[in-house]
Scaffold this active site. Structure first.
Site, PDB file in Angstrom:
ATOM      1  N   ARG A 261       0.832  -1.214   0.000  1.00 37.29           N
ATOM      2  CA  ARG A 261       0.000   0.000   0.000  1.00 37.29           C
ATOM      3  C   ARG A 261       0.870   1.269   0.000  1.00 37.29           C
ATOM      4  NH1 ARG A 261      -4.261   2.231   4.593  1.00 37.29           N
ATOM      5  NH2 ARG A 261      -5.816   3.097   3.196  1.00 37.29           N
TER       6      ARG A 261
ATOM      7  N   SER B 194      -7.305   6.900  -0.372  1.00 33.00           N
ATOM      8  CA  SER B 194      -7.169   5.455  -0.455  1.00 33.00           C
ATOM      9  C   SER B 194      -8.183   4.911   0.555  1.00 33.00           C
ATOM     10  CB  SER B 194      -5.744   5.042  -0.070  1.00 33.00           C
ATOM     11  OG  SER B 194      -5.679   3.634   0.046  1.00 33.00           O
ATOM     12  N   SER B 195      -9.087   4.073   0.080  1.00 30.03           N
ATOM     13  CA  SER B 195     -10.201   3.628   0.931  1.00 30.03           C
ATOM     14  C   SER B 195      -9.710   2.738   2.072  1.00 30.03           C
ATOM     15  CB  SER B 195     -11.219   2.862   0.082  1.00 30.03           C
ATOM     16  OG  SER B 195     -11.478   3.581  -1.100  1.00 30.03           O
ATOM     17  N   GLN B 196     -10.609   2.503   3.031  1.00 33.10           N
ATOM     18  CA  GLN B 196     -10.268   1.662   4.192  1.00 33.10           C
ATOM     19  C   GLN B 196     -10.013   0.218   3.719  1.00 33.10           C
ATOM     20  OE1 GLN B 196     -13.457   1.187   6.985  1.00 33.10           O
ATOM     21  NE2 GLN B 196     -12.080   0.627   8.638  1.00 33.10           N
TER      22      GLN B 196
END
Ligand SMILES: C[S@@+](CC[C@H](N)C(=O)[O-])C[C@H]1O[C@@H](n2cnc3c(N)ncnc32)[C@H](O)[C@@H]1O
Length: 363
Positions: A15, A51-53
């Protein structure tokens, strides 16, 4: 796609490559917290990309039932992280195209994808039009919320394919459900519904993010720290004058009448039920409080309890709001206490290609 394959994709795609500024500034532990991380703000300081969970991304990937070889369209490339996970899962025989509205965000996503040698491609455009050149797709996943289902998404989806999107429940509000829909000729039918929320799709790069519904709040400051005393927001406040909103806030600060529910109602389940079933001009909310006001704004009833479950009603002012809230909870109980996944969503389109969304509880 099996859970192990999704897990392998998360383990294989770092990530931090998609959040390099955050990693440099705040370190890797921050990047690997299970939280959405905002990467772009608009001129008013509202989040414009993120950036999503990760846990929500994983749940959405699971519900997409991805297979190697699938052709996938993503709307809202953002950092490119989800596109990289999708590409990893569908493999070399598959294809992932991600549409991003903001050219600068798209450029950064492409660079990040290149650092992990991902085959996912990012194109610049308004994702509400889909991306006709690559159609038909086996899967379309929208990673920004929308109050409508665009005809282009339905049109560009293969028959039997899945469309997943965060669907805004009432235009102008923020409450939404993440629904996965299967295309069956002219109709889309839900296969899964999840709680969760995404920032809104915009209609032009740089266009302001839609403003949230009105809210009133009271805080106290003790030793330099602010503590929230009461907060009310939601569509019901739109219909009230400024004075009436303040009166309602004053009511919320007064001593409530407490009534035990006699059960522990899971927060997300009852919140979703009320958001869909309560009359829109009576609903007030804001995580983790939700409730209704009386028809003339002279009464308020809110659900309260612990961090995971509602256990009581707190009522203020006249009894009208309290009666409505009790009635809604009784129907929810009678229905078998439905959760998000018990919601059945059907979408079809009229002759002008406008979507009609129907939501019914399986009860
Ligand atoms: C929550 S972020 C997406 C997260 C992303 N999938 C990721 O993995 O980082 C939403 C993105 O949708 C983009 N967006 C907003 N409106 C759009 C539109 N009409 N068409 C395409 N992208 C849009 C935003 O610029 C933003 O980058």
């Amino acid at each position: 796609m099996s859970v192990p394959a999704i897990r392998r994709a998360f383990l294989a795609v770092p990530r931090e490559r998609f959040l390099s500024d955050v990693a440099a500034r705040e370190g890797l532990p921050r990047v690997y917290q299970d939280q959405a991380i905002v990467t772009v703000f608009d001129e008013r300081g509202a989040p414009a990309s993120s950036s999503s969970q990760p846990s929500l991304m994983a749940s959405m990937l699971e519900r997409l039932e991805l297979r190697p070889g699938h052709r996938v369209l993503e709307i809202g490339a953002g950092t490119g992280y989800n596109a990289a996970l999708l590409a990893r899962i569908v493999g070399a025989r598959g294809e992932v195209i991600s549409v991003e509205l903001d050219p600068a965000t798209a450029r950064r996503a492409r660079s990040a994808l290149a650092t992990v040698k991902s085959a996912a491609s990012v194109v610049v455009g308004d994702g509400r039009d889909g991306w006709a050149r690559g159609a038909p797709y086996d899967r379309i996943v929208v990673t920004a919320s929308s109050p409508t289902v665009q005809f282009a998404w339905h049109d560009q989806l293969a028959d039997g394919g899945l469309l997943e999107l965060p669907l805004v429940l009432h235009r102008g509000d923020q409450a939404q459900v993440i629904v996965t829909l299967r295309k069956d000729a002219d109709v889309l039918r839900s296969t899964a519904v999840l709680g969760g929320g995404f920032m809104a799709l915009r209609d032009a790069p740089g266009a302001p993010v839609p403003s949230p519904p009105p809210s009133v709040a009271a805080h106290e400051r003790v030793d330099g720290d602010f503590r929230s005393l009461a907060q009310l927001s939601g569509a019901a406040l739109r219909g009230l004058s400024r004075t009436r909103r303040r009166q309602l806030l004053a009511l919320a600060l007064s001593e409530p009448r407490r009534r035990a529910l006699g059960l522990r109602a899971p927060l997300p389940d009852l919140m979703l039920y009320l958001t869909i079933q309560a009359p829109r001009d009576r609903l007030v909310g804001g995580w983790p409080a939700i409730g209704v006001i009386s028809a003339d704004g002279d009464g308020l009833a809110l659900l309260a309890g612990g961090p995971k479950a509602f256990t009581r009603i707190e009522a203020f002012g006249d009894g009208d709001a309290e009666r409505l809230l009790i009635e809604l909870i009784e129907t929810w109980k009678h229905c078998g206490r439905p959760a998000a996944d018990d919601l059945q969503v059907t979408v079809d389109f009229d002759r002008t290609q406008r979507s009609a969304v129907r939501m019914i509880w399986d009860c």
